[in-house]
Scaffold this active site. Structure first.
Site, PDB file in Angstrom:
ATOM      1  N   TYR A 167      12.826  -0.937  28.159  1.00 15.59           N
ATOM      2  CA  TYR A 167      11.652  -0.842  29.029  1.00 15.59           C
ATOM      3  C   TYR A 167      11.078   0.579  29.054  1.00 15.59           C
ATOM      4  O   TYR A 167       9.998   0.810  29.581  1.00 15.59           O
ATOM      5  CB  TYR A 167      11.985  -1.278  30.462  1.00 15.59           C
ATOM      6  CG  TYR A 167      12.305  -2.761  30.593  1.00 15.59           C
ATOM      7  CD1 TYR A 167      12.145  -3.634  29.526  1.00 15.59           C
ATOM      8  CD2 TYR A 167      12.755  -3.284  31.791  1.00 15.59           C
ATOM      9  CE1 TYR A 167      12.443  -4.981  29.643  1.00 15.59           C
ATOM     10  CE2 TYR A 167      13.051  -4.634  31.916  1.00 15.59           C
ATOM     11  CZ  TYR A 167      12.898  -5.475  30.832  1.00 15.59           C
ATOM     12  OH  TYR A 167      13.196  -6.808  30.960  1.00 15.59           O
ATOM     13  N   LYS A 203      25.204  -6.736  23.278  1.00 16.77           N
ATOM     14  CA  LYS A 203      24.971  -7.542  22.074  1.00 16.77           C
ATOM     15  C   LYS A 203      25.470  -6.711  20.892  1.00 16.77           C
ATOM     16  O   LYS A 203      24.739  -6.412  19.941  1.00 16.77           O
ATOM     17  CB  LYS A 203      23.465  -7.881  21.978  1.00 16.77           C
ATOM     18  CG  LYS A 203      23.105  -8.898  20.931  1.00 16.77           C
ATOM     19  CD  LYS A 203      23.532 -10.299  21.262  1.00 16.77           C
ATOM     20  CE  LYS A 203      23.192 -11.232  20.101  1.00 16.77           C
ATOM     21  NZ  LYS A 203      23.880 -12.524  20.170  1.00 16.77           N
ATOM     22  N   ASP A 219      24.466 -13.553  25.155  1.00 24.52           N
ATOM     23  CA  ASP A 219      24.175 -14.990  25.044  1.00 24.52           C
ATOM     24  C   ASP A 219      25.304 -15.800  25.679  1.00 24.52           C
ATOM     25  O   ASP A 219      25.070 -16.767  26.415  1.00 24.52           O
ATOM     26  CB  ASP A 219      23.909 -15.406  23.584  1.00 24.52           C
ATOM     27  CG  ASP A 219      24.764 -14.653  22.573  1.00 24.52           C
ATOM     28  OD1 ASP A 219      25.525 -13.754  22.984  1.00 24.52           O
ATOM     29  OD2 ASP A 219      24.688 -14.965  21.372  1.00 24.52           O
ATOM     30  N   ASP A 241      18.024  -7.587  33.689  1.00 26.57           N
ATOM     31  CA  ASP A 241      16.829  -8.185  34.275  1.00 26.57           C
ATOM     32  C   ASP A 241      16.921  -9.712  34.172  1.00 26.57           C
ATOM     33  O   ASP A 241      16.711 -10.449  35.149  1.00 26.57           O
ATOM     34  CB  ASP A 241      15.614  -7.665  33.478  1.00 26.57           C
ATOM     35  CG  ASP A 241      14.299  -7.924  34.178  1.00 26.57           C
ATOM     36  OD1 ASP A 241      14.320  -8.429  35.311  1.00 26.57           O
ATOM     37  OD2 ASP A 241      13.250  -7.616  33.583  1.00 26.57           O
ATOM     38  N   ASP A 282      18.240 -12.618  37.317  1.00 33.04           N
ATOM     39  CA  ASP A 282      17.353 -13.696  37.768  1.00 33.04           C
ATOM     40  C   ASP A 282      18.038 -15.049  37.597  1.00 33.04           C
ATOM     41  O   ASP A 282      17.934 -15.928  38.449  1.00 33.04           O
ATOM     42  CB  ASP A 282      16.032 -13.688  36.979  1.00 33.04           C
ATOM     43  CG  ASP A 282      14.942 -12.966  37.762  1.00 33.04           C
ATOM     44  OD1 ASP A 282      15.290 -12.112  38.592  1.00 33.04           O
ATOM     45  OD2 ASP A 282      13.748 -13.265  37.544  1.00 33.04           O
TER      46      ASP A 282
END
Ligand code: NAD
Length: 366
Positions: free
Chosen positions: A143, A191, A223, A247, A251
Site C-alpha cells: 500500500y 507467501k 491462502d 487487510d 475482514d
C-alpha cells in the site's frame, strides 16, 4: 485518577453517529471512576475536503500529534468510490495520518460475545471460545511501496511490495509481547513460497522469535490461513502479518464476530494511537440512526486498556455490552429473525442501554 487528552475525528457517514455514542460512554466512565478525559474535535476525510479542500488538514495533524489518544469514526464517501480518477480522496487523509504518526501496528481483537453465536454465518460449535489477536503491519508493504504508477498508454500498472527488516522486527516484537500475556502462540502469515518480501518477513520473524523462547511460533501461507480461519478459528492465538494480507484476513475474521459493527481496532506506533471500529462509513445506512455503535464503544474500551492502562474500566465496558446482548437487545445488523420489536434498537437506544447497565454495575460496585 487519570488525566487524558483525546482527539475525536468523527469522519464521514455513520462515523459521527457512532463516535458520539463512544464518547458518551467514555464520559460516563470518567465521571464514575474519577478520570478527566478532555475532548477535542478535528476533521479528516470527506468532511475535511468539504471544509478545507484537504483530507488531512495540518490543524488535525497538529492536534493528533499532541494528544494521548485518537478516536476515529470512519472516512469515505460514495462520490469518490464511484470516481476512481478523483485526485483528492478521503482515504488519503487516513493513510497520511498513519504514516505521519508512524502507526505501524494495527491490532484487531476477534472475539465473539456468546449471545451472538447465532449471528455469524459460521456454525456456533466452530466459533465458541474463539479469541484471536491480529497484528497487521500498517505503514509499509504494497500500500506504500514505490514505484506505483500507470504506464503512459494506460495499459499497464505497477505497485511495489517492499519491506525492510526493521519494519518487520518492530511489529513482530509487539506481537510476541502480546502473545506472552495470552496463550503464547504466534502464527506468522506470509507467501514465502512465492514472494521474496515474504522470505525476508519469515527470516526476520524467526530471528525475533529467539528473544521469546516461551512463545511457540508457526508460519502459514496466506491462502491456507484464509481457509483455516473459517475451518478452525480456535487454533489461532496471535496472528502476525503484513499490510495487504492483514487487510483481507481481518475482514474475513470479522464475520466470526457476526458483523462489522462489533469489532474494534487500534493502530499503534511509538507515540499516540488511533482507536476505531473496523467498519467504514457505511453510506447505505448513514443518517438513518440505525448503525451499530458497539464497535465504536469497544474501541474506547481498547483505548482505556492499551493507551491508558485502565484495564478494569475496559472490562467493565465489555461486561456491560455482554449484559445488553444477554438481555436480547440488538441493532438491525445483528438481529436474528423473529426478534421482538421491543428488542430492536437504533444507534442511540443501544448506546443508552450500555450506559444504563454501566451505571447499574457501578452503583453495585460502589
Ligand atoms: P463499510 O464497512 O462501510 O460497510 C459494509 C457493510 O457493513 C454495509 O452494508 C454497512 O451498512 C454495514 N455496516 C458497516 N458498519 C456497520 C455498523 N456499525 N452497523 C451496521 N452495519 C454496518 O464498508 P464499505 O461499504 O466497503 O465502504 C464504505 C466507505 O467506507 C467507503 O468509502 C470506504 O472507502 C470507507 N471505508 C473506510 C474505512 C476507515 O475509515 N477505516 C474502512 C473501510 C471502508
Amino acid at each position: 485518577m487519570s488525566q487524558k487528552k483525546i482527539v475525536v475525528i468523527a469522519g464521514d457517514g455513520i462515523g459521527p453517529e457512532v463516535t458520539h455514542c463512544a464518547q458518551e460512554v467514555l464520559k460516563l466512565i470518567g465521571t464514575q471512576y474519577g478520570h478527566q478525559f478532555q475532548f477535542d474535535h478535528a476533521l479528516m476525510g470527506h468532511a475535511a475536503i468539504e471544509a478545507t479542500g484537504d483530507p488531512l488538514p495540518s490543524e488535525t495533524l497538529e492536534k493528533c500529534s499532541q494528544t494521548d489518544a485518537i478516536l476515529l469514526g470512519a472516512v469515505g464517501h460514495p462520490m469518490y468510490d464511484n470516481n476512481p480518477g478523483a485526485k483528492v480522496r478521503p482515504e488519503q487523509g487516513l493513510l497520511k495520518l498513519r504514516k505521519s504518526l508512524e502507526l505501524f501496528a494495527n491490532i484487531r481483537p476477534i472475539k465473539l460475545f456468546d449471545d451472538l453465536l447465532d449471528s455469524s454465518s459460521l456454525k456456533p460449535e466452530i466459533l465458541q471460545g474463539v479469541d484471536i489477536l491480529f497484528f497487521r503491519e500498517l505503514t509499509s508493504g504494497i500500500y506504500f511501496g514505490a514505484p506505483r504508477e500507470r504506464s503512459s498508454n494506460g495499459e499497464e500498472a505497477i505497485d511495489t511490495l517492499r519491506y525492510t527488516k526493521d519494519e518487520v522486527r518492530r511489529i513482530a516484537h509487539k506481537a510476541f509481547k502480546a502473545a506472552m500475556t495470552r496463550r503464547k502462540m504466534v502464527c506468522s502469515v506470509d507467501k514465502a513460497n512465492v514472494l521474496e518480501s515474504s522470505r525476508l518477513w519469515r527470516e526476520t520473524v524467526n530471528e525475533v522469535a529467539e528473544t521469546y523462547p516461551e512463545v511457540t511460533l508457526s508460519h502459514m501461507f496466506v491462502d491456507n490461513a484464509s481457509m483455516q480461519l473459517i475451518r478452525d478459528p480456535r487454533q489461532f492465538d496471535v496472528v502476525l502479518t503484513g499490510n495487504m494480507f492483514g487487510d483481507i484476513l481481518t475482514d474475513e475474521a470479522s464475520q466470526i464476530a457476526g458483523s462489522m459493527g462489533m469489532l474494534a481496532s487500534a493502530s499503534t506506533g511509538t507515540k499516540t494511537s488511533v482507536y476505531e471500529p473496523i467498519h467504514g462509513s457505511a453510506p447505505d445506512i448513514a443518517g438513518k440512526g440505525i448503525a451499530n455503535p458497539l464497535a465504536a464503544i469497544l474501541s474506547v474500551a481498547l483505548m482505556l486498556d492499551l493507551s491508558f492502562g485502565l484495564e478494569a474500566e475496559a472490562r467493565q465496558i465489555e461486561q456491560a455490552i455482554d449484559e445488553v446482548l444477554r438481555k436480547g437487545y440488538r441493532t438491525a445488523d445483528i438481529a436474528e429473525e423473529g426478534l421482538p420489536e421491543a428488542k430492536l434498537l437504533n444507534t442511540l437506544q443501544m448506546s443508552e442501554q450500555v450506559q444504563q447497565v454501566l451505571k447499574a454495575q457501578m452503583a453495585l460496585n460502589s
